[in-house]
Design a protein around this motif. Structure first.
Motif, PDB file in Angstrom:
ATOM      1  N   ALA A  90       0.842  -1.190   0.000  1.00 19.18           N
ATOM      2  CA  ALA A  90       0.000   0.000   0.000  1.00 19.18           C
ATOM      3  C   ALA A  90       0.882   1.247   0.000  1.00 19.18           C
ATOM      4  O   ALA A  90       1.878   1.309   0.712  1.00 19.18           O
ATOM      5  CB  ALA A  90      -0.896  -0.005   1.239  1.00 19.18           C
ATOM      6  N   CYS A  91       0.550   2.225  -0.846  1.00 17.12           N
ATOM      7  CA  CYS A  91       1.313   3.486  -0.871  1.00 17.12           C
ATOM      8  C   CYS A  91       0.510   4.536  -1.629  1.00 17.12           C
ATOM      9  O   CYS A  91      -0.292   4.207  -2.498  1.00 17.12           O
ATOM     10  CB  CYS A  91       2.676   3.286  -1.547  1.00 17.12           C
ATOM     11  N   GLY A  92       0.718   5.789  -1.273  1.00 20.28           N
ATOM     12  CA  GLY A  92       0.045   6.881  -1.974  1.00 20.28           C
ATOM     13  C   GLY A  92       0.902   7.476  -3.064  1.00 20.28           C
ATOM     14  O   GLY A  92       0.412   8.232  -3.911  1.00 20.28           O
ATOM     15  N   THR A  93       2.184   7.161  -3.017  1.00 18.27           N
ATOM     16  CA  THR A  93       3.117   7.704  -4.006  1.00 18.27           C
ATOM     17  C   THR A  93       4.057   6.624  -4.489  1.00 18.27           C
ATOM     18  O   THR A  93       4.544   5.821  -3.687  1.00 18.27           O
ATOM     19  CB  THR A  93       3.975   8.824  -3.381  1.00 18.27           C
ATOM     20  N   LEU A  94       4.297   6.618  -5.783  1.00 19.03           N
ATOM     21  CA  LEU A  94       5.355   5.789  -6.349  1.00 19.03           C
ATOM     22  C   LEU A  94       6.310   6.735  -7.052  1.00 19.03           C
ATOM     23  O   LEU A  94       5.923   7.434  -7.994  1.00 19.03           O
ATOM     24  CB  LEU A  94       4.767   4.782  -7.349  1.00 19.03           C
ATOM     25  N   ALA A  95       7.547   6.792  -6.561  1.00 22.87           N
ATOM     26  CA  ALA A  95       8.573   7.610  -7.218  1.00 22.87           C
ATOM     27  C   ALA A  95       9.420   6.651  -8.042  1.00 22.87           C
ATOM     28  O   ALA A  95      10.088   5.783  -7.488  1.00 22.87           O
ATOM     29  CB  ALA A  95       9.419   8.329  -6.174  1.00 22.87           C
ATOM     30  N   VAL A  96       9.361   6.800  -9.366  1.00 24.36           N
ATOM     31  CA  VAL A  96       9.931   5.753 -10.219  1.00 24.36           C
ATOM     32  C   VAL A  96      10.840   6.340 -11.298  1.00 24.36           C
ATOM     33  O   VAL A  96      10.574   7.427 -11.825  1.00 24.36           O
ATOM     34  CB  VAL A  96       8.774   4.908 -10.834  1.00 24.36           C
ATOM     35  N   GLY A  97      11.925   5.660 -11.587  1.00 23.70           N
ATOM     36  CA  GLY A  97      12.824   6.131 -12.644  1.00 23.70           C
ATOM     37  C   GLY A  97      13.704   5.004 -13.136  1.00 23.70           C
ATOM     38  O   GLY A  97      14.018   4.075 -12.390  1.00 23.70           O
ATOM     39  N   HIS A  98      14.079   5.074 -14.404  1.00 27.68           N
ATOM     40  CA  HIS A  98      14.922   4.031 -15.005  1.00 27.68           C
ATOM     41  C   HIS A  98      16.144   4.646 -15.657  1.00 27.68           C
ATOM     42  O   HIS A  98      16.555   4.231 -16.736  1.00 27.68           O
ATOM     43  CB  HIS A  98      14.117   3.220 -16.010  1.00 27.68           C
ATOM     44  N   GLY A  99      16.701   5.674 -15.054  1.00 22.68           N
ATOM     45  CA  GLY A  99      17.888   6.321 -15.630  1.00 22.68           C
ATOM     46  C   GLY A  99      17.530   7.656 -16.249  1.00 22.68           C
ATOM     47  O   GLY A  99      16.423   8.164 -16.068  1.00 22.68           O
ATOM     48  N   MET A 100      18.489   8.236 -16.954  1.00 22.37           N
ATOM     49  CA  MET A 100      18.294   9.592 -17.476  1.00 22.37           C
ATOM     50  C   MET A 100      18.490   9.618 -18.984  1.00 22.37           C
ATOM     51  O   MET A 100      19.195   8.796 -19.548  1.00 22.37           O
ATOM     52  CB  MET A 100      19.327  10.527 -16.844  1.00 22.37           C
ATOM     53  N   LEU A 101      17.873  10.606 -19.599  1.00 18.51           N
ATOM     54  CA  LEU A 101      18.074  10.864 -21.026  1.00 18.51           C
ATOM     55  C   LEU A 101      18.585  12.296 -21.195  1.00 18.51           C
ATOM     56  O   LEU A 101      18.119  13.200 -20.518  1.00 18.51           O
ATOM     57  CB  LEU A 101      16.752  10.714 -21.780  1.00 18.51           C
ATOM     58  N   PRO A 102      19.557  12.491 -22.083  1.00 18.84           N
ATOM     59  CA  PRO A 102      20.107  13.844 -22.265  1.00 18.84           C
ATOM     60  C   PRO A 102      19.139  14.753 -23.035  1.00 18.84           C
ATOM     61  O   PRO A 102      18.403  14.282 -23.905  1.00 18.84           O
ATOM     62  CB  PRO A 102      21.362  13.606 -23.105  1.00 18.84           C
ATOM     63  N   HIS A 103      19.172  16.029 -22.694  1.00 17.95           N
ATOM     64  CA  HIS A 103      18.469  17.051 -23.478  1.00 17.95           C
ATOM     65  C   HIS A 103      19.328  17.384 -24.691  1.00 17.95           C
ATOM     66  O   HIS A 103      20.401  17.962 -24.542  1.00 17.95           O
ATOM     67  CB  HIS A 103      18.350  18.340 -22.664  1.00 17.95           C
ATOM     68  N   THR A 104      18.861  17.062 -25.878  1.00 18.07           N
ATOM     69  CA  THR A 104      19.715  17.276 -27.047  1.00 18.07           C
ATOM     70  C   THR A 104      19.081  18.165 -28.107  1.00 18.07           C
ATOM     71  O   THR A 104      19.666  18.358 -29.174  1.00 18.07           O
ATOM     72  CB  THR A 104      20.074  15.928 -27.704  1.00 18.07           C
ATOM     73  N   ASP A 105      17.891  18.723 -27.839  1.00 20.75           N
ATOM     74  CA  ASP A 105      17.205  19.439 -28.934  1.00 20.75           C
ATOM     75  C   ASP A 105      17.975  20.664 -29.433  1.00 20.75           C
ATOM     76  O   ASP A 105      18.035  20.911 -30.635  1.00 20.75           O
ATOM     77  CB  ASP A 105      15.765  19.819 -28.576  1.00 20.75           C
ATOM     78  N   LEU A 106      18.581  21.435 -28.509  1.00 17.21           N
ATOM     79  CA  LEU A 106      19.323  22.615 -28.975  1.00 17.21           C
ATOM     80  C   LEU A 106      20.510  22.181 -29.826  1.00 17.21           C
ATOM     81  O   LEU A 106      20.800  22.775 -30.868  1.00 17.21           O
ATOM     82  CB  LEU A 106      19.803  23.450 -27.781  1.00 17.21           C
ATOM     83  N   ALA A 107      21.197  21.135 -29.376  1.00 12.85           N
ATOM     84  CA  ALA A 107      22.337  20.621 -30.141  1.00 12.85           C
ATOM     85  C   ALA A 107      21.884  20.139 -31.514  1.00 12.85           C
ATOM     86  O   ALA A 107      22.539  20.393 -32.530  1.00 12.85           O
ATOM     87  CB  ALA A 107      23.007  19.490 -29.370  1.00 12.85           C
ATOM     88  N   ALA A 108      20.741  19.464 -31.536  1.00  8.08           N
ATOM     89  CA  ALA A 108      20.264  18.924 -32.808  1.00  8.08           C
ATOM     90  C   ALA A 108      19.922  20.040 -33.791  1.00  8.08           C
ATOM     91  O   ALA A 108      20.263  19.956 -34.977  1.00  8.08           O
ATOM     92  CB  ALA A 108      19.051  18.020 -32.571  1.00  8.08           C
ATOM     93  N   THR A 109      19.282  21.099 -33.325  1.00 10.91           N
ATOM     94  CA  THR A 109      18.941  22.182 -34.260  1.00 10.91           C
ATOM     95  C   THR A 109      20.200  22.904 -34.744  1.00 10.91           C
ATOM     96  O   THR A 109      20.209  23.467 -35.828  1.00 10.91           O
ATOM     97  CB  THR A 109      17.974  23.235 -33.667  1.00 10.91           C
ATOM     98  N   LEU A 110      21.267  22.876 -33.940  1.00 13.38           N
ATOM     99  CA  LEU A 110      22.521  23.477 -34.389  1.00 13.38           C
ATOM    100  C   LEU A 110      23.258  22.575 -35.374  1.00 13.38           C
ATOM    101  O   LEU A 110      24.239  22.984 -35.994  1.00 13.38           O
ATOM    102  CB  LEU A 110      23.428  23.750 -33.180  1.00 13.38           C
ATOM    103  N   GLY A 111      22.804  21.332 -35.490  1.00 11.65           N
ATOM    104  CA  GLY A 111      23.458  20.401 -36.403  1.00 11.65           C
ATOM    105  C   GLY A 111      24.574  19.600 -35.764  1.00 11.65           C
ATOM    106  O   GLY A 111      25.381  18.986 -36.460  1.00 11.65           O
ATOM    107  N   CYS A 112      24.644  19.598 -34.430  1.00 12.77           N
ATOM    108  CA  CYS A 112      25.688  18.812 -33.759  1.00 12.77           C
ATOM    109  C   CYS A 112      25.409  17.319 -33.924  1.00 12.77           C
ATOM    110  O   CYS A 112      24.264  16.891 -33.814  1.00 12.77           O
ATOM    111  CB  CYS A 112      25.719  19.100 -32.262  1.00 12.77           C
ATOM    112  N   ARG A 113      26.455  16.575 -34.145  1.00 16.53           N
ATOM    113  CA  ARG A 113      26.295  15.127 -34.277  1.00 16.53           C
ATOM    114  C   ARG A 113      26.003  14.516 -32.906  1.00 16.53           C
ATOM    115  O   ARG A 113      26.530  14.951 -31.889  1.00 16.53           O
ATOM    116  CB  ARG A 113      27.571  14.517 -34.843  1.00 16.53           C
ATOM    117  N   LEU A 114      25.146  13.497 -32.907  1.00 15.87           N
ATOM    118  CA  LEU A 114      24.849  12.794 -31.669  1.00 15.87           C
ATOM    119  C   LEU A 114      25.502  11.418 -31.700  1.00 15.87           C
ATOM    120  O   LEU A 114      25.722  10.845 -32.765  1.00 15.87           O
ATOM    121  CB  LEU A 114      23.331  12.632 -31.497  1.00 15.87           C
ATOM    122  N   ASP A 115      25.828  10.907 -30.511  1.00 13.29           N
ATOM    123  CA  ASP A 115      26.274   9.532 -30.329  1.00 13.29           C
ATOM    124  C   ASP A 115      25.141   8.816 -29.639  1.00 13.29           C
ATOM    125  O   ASP A 115      24.940   9.018 -28.444  1.00 13.29           O
ATOM    126  CB  ASP A 115      27.490   9.501 -29.380  1.00 13.29           C
ATOM    127  N   GLY A 116      24.376   8.005 -30.346  1.00 17.52           N
ATOM    128  CA  GLY A 116      23.192   7.423 -29.719  1.00 17.52           C
ATOM    129  C   GLY A 116      22.238   8.531 -29.326  1.00 17.52           C
ATOM    130  O   GLY A 116      21.785   9.290 -30.181  1.00 17.52           O
TER     131      GLY A 116
END
Ligand SMILES: Cc1cc2nc3c(=O)[nH]c(=O)nc-3n(C[C@H](O)[C@H](O)[C@H](O)COP(=O)(O)OP(=O)(O)OC[C@H]3O[C@@H](n4cnc5c(N)ncnc54)[C@H](O)[C@@H]3O)c2cc1C
Ligand code: FES
Lengths: 99, 479
Positions: B267-293
């Motif tokens: 029983a619980c009123g809150t579930l705090a859940v996460g499976h790791g992080m994802l990078p914010h890449t949108d500004l880099a992408a619009t600038l044309g920076c290459r991504l690795d994965g």
């Protein structure tokens, strides 16, 4: 120990806002989401499709799950918007423009 | 003074602060642009100013580091070396012949636009939490682990009295201990991986005694708060009608499938859940920076492959606050050296050595804290995959199975998954897994939703210089 004691917080006096017409207390500096959480409210939106309840999910402005209507303006992200004295916060139904 | 080179640093978390201070110390004029009302980013998030808090919750050595950053920033603000633009949400960085223009929207309402000109840019935009779907994950009361932490650190509020913290990754530990210290009852910490396998990386660990001490500190605090820890377990379902009232957890077998007969309800009123992080890449992408994965690709000096653009911190791969600090420092120094025409000699910097050790450490963590192999099998047909557009897994599976969609983009066109407000940030990993393709960054044309009148004001006529199109004929992003 609660979070405020832990942080040694001495906020200014609480003020009142309304949530769906009901008065709740809010503290200066809190976001709309934080004030609602403090009042025990964790959902303030109904989805456009199935009308399911939603509230905070990401907490940092990324997911848009926490959309709410504040002073008649729909689609405000509750986790980002600071709460102000006298705000009228309303559960947002659907797109917020459904009447 | 006026002709000192100008560097725009986007993001005022550990990476951006370190970059801004390093560059300013080398005589570069820095504009630090950040969407939050206060500097600190996710890790050093401070209680809102109006709450007048006197203590930070951070463990000791982090408090010291934060004080050093804060004092450095205050000095530079006073001396005019750094300008801090808080509450500025950057939606696009534009490159033109003689530099860059940073386009931002002001305040929480984000309706008015502002531009900042710069000779070079450091992207230190951090990341956001990845949550893999499971039945019940859209119920109010289910929040990201980092989100619970952010609301606690910034607003000094708890989501409920009884909390389960679940998922995988090192972030779960500070979240569980933070919530417990603030008065929540943490009914369980449910970790799908087995942290004991970290011992296999003994060489990497022994190079970083501070990290070991930090881990031990978290473990001691879990004990002190009597938090039951279930390793090799997952939350298989969240239950509730209008809000969460319980979760079902189960043990995993060695292959990552639920072991029969191990389900139990908490029983619980809150579930705090996460499976790791994802990078914010949108500004880099619009600038044309290459991504690795899913992360921005950088070289030894944190340079992206677009001249004049550096990136640091979680945007270039997830590795925690200490790594973000080291990378930010390197980016700031490197950018300052280029802008002032000095040699950079990056290899000799102490930060380069700690970066290497911290990267090895985070690679070890990544190997240990991977989501269980068969997690996607546990998504039932009616589980929503795309939270914004309310697209259930059955629709995505039909698009893949019956209609032959083999990538995230086709699934999006067929089902609308990823077309909503968050632009696929939340559903991209799950859609990729269901479509059986490698995860790609959620491609968004702009980093923030932009009001039409702001966009209209930013057309080719609004300033001198070439239009919004990416420079050098580079096609900015693939979406
Ligand atoms: C919600 C959340 C909570 C976390 N809590 C913890 C924790 O308690 N302990 C821990 O060890 N790790 C935590 N982490 C992990 C944390 O991300 C890193 O350890 C560390 O903060 C990374 O530093 P950074 O400088 O790369 O990015 P961040 O600290 O994320 O800083 C990035 C900054 O950039 C700003 N930004 C992003 N995009 C834009 C834009 N378009 N325009 C303007 N500004 C922008 C953000 O507002 C933020 O201030 C958390 C992560 C998240 C997502
Ligand atoms: S909770 Fe995700 S945007 Fe507010």
């Amino acid at each position: 120990m609660n979070a405020k004691e832990l942080a040694g917080a001495r906020p200014g006096p609480a003020f009142t806002v309304t949530f769906d017409g009901r008065e709740i207390d809010a503290l200066p500096g809190q976001t709309v989401a934080a004030a609602l959480w403090a009042a025990g409210v964790i959902s303030w939106r109904r989805t456009r499709g199935a009308g399911r309840p939603r509230g905070v999910f990401c907490g940092i402005g990324v997911c848009f799950d926490c959309l709410v209507t504040v002073n008649g303006r729909p689609n405000q992200r509750a986790c980002l918007v600071p709460v102000r004295p006298g705000d009228a916060i309303r559960t947002q139904e659907g797109t917020g423009h459904d009447g | 003074m006026a002709d000192r080179p100008r560097l725009a640093v986007i993001g005022a978390g550990p990476a951006g602060l370190a970059a801004a201070l390093a560059a300013a110390a080398s005589g570069v004029r820095v504009t630090l642009v950040d969407s939050a009302p206060q500097a600190g980013g996710q890790f050093y998030r401070q209680p809102a100013a109006g709450l007048a808090a006197r203590r930070s919750q951070a463990p000791h050595h982090h408090r010291r580091t934060w004080r050093r950053l804060r004092t450095g920033l205050d000095r530079q603000l006073a001396a005019g070396g750094v300008t801090h633009l808080a509450d500025h949400h950057v939606w696009c960085v534009e490159r033109h012949t003689d530099g860059f223009t940073v386009h931002a929207l002001l305040g929480p309402a984000q309706e008015d636009g502002v531009t900042v000109d710069a000779d070079a840019v450091v992207l230190a935009t951090g990341g956001y939490e990845k949550v893999l779907p499971f039945p019940g994950w859209t119920l109010p009361g289910v929040v990201t682990a980092g989100g619970a932490q952010a609301m606690l650190k910034g607003g000094l509020v708890l989501p409920g009295r009884t909390v389960v913290v679940a998922g995988t990754g090192p972030l779960l530990l500070p979240v569980a201990t933070g919530l417990a210290a603030a008065g929540a009852r943490v009914a369980a910490l449910v970790e799908s991986a087995d942290p004991k396998t970290l011992a296999r990386h003994a060489r990497v660990l022994s190079a970083l005694p501070a990290k070991l001490a930090e881990g031990a500190g978290h473990a001691a605090r879990l004990l002190r708060h009597r938090v039951p820890v279930l390793v090799g377990h997952v939350v298989v379902e969240a239950h509730g009608g209008e809000r969460l009232d319980a979760v079902t957890v189960a043990a995993l077998d060695a292959g990552g499938r639920v072991r029969p007969g191990t389900r139990r309800r908490i029983a619980c009123g809150t579930l705090a859940v996460g499976h790791g992080m994802l990078p914010h890449t949108d500004l880099a992408a619009t600038l044309g920076c290459r991504l690795d994965g899913v992360a921005v690709r950088v070289d030894d000096e944190q340079r992206t492959d677009v001249p004049g653009v550096w990136a640091a911190g979680e945007a270039t791969g997830v590795g925690g606050a200490d790594l973000a600090l080291a990378e930010g420092h390197i980016a700031g120094r490197s950018a300052a050296a280029r802008l002032t025409g000095r040699r950079s000699e990056a290899r000799t910097w102490a930060a380069a050595r700690s970066r290497a050790a911290l990267r090895a450490f985070s690679a070890a963590l990544d190997a240990v804290y991977a989501p269980p192999a068969h997690w996607a099998e546990r998504i039932t047909g009616d589980t929503l995959v795309c939270r914004c557009e309310e697209v259930p897994a059955s629709a995505v599976r039909a698009a893949v199975g019956e209609l032959g969609a083999g990538d995230v983009r086709t699934v999006k066109l067929l089902t609308r998954a990823g077309m909503g407000w968050c632009q696929g940030r939340m559903c991209a990993p799950a859609v990729a897994a269901l479509a059986g393709c490698p995860p790609t960054p959620a491609g968004t044309p702009f980093a923030r939703p932009v009001p039409l009148d702001v966009l209209a004001g930013q057309g080719p006529d609004a300033r001198t210089g070439p239009p919004l199109d990416a420079p050098d004929g580079k096609d900015s992003h693939d979406d």
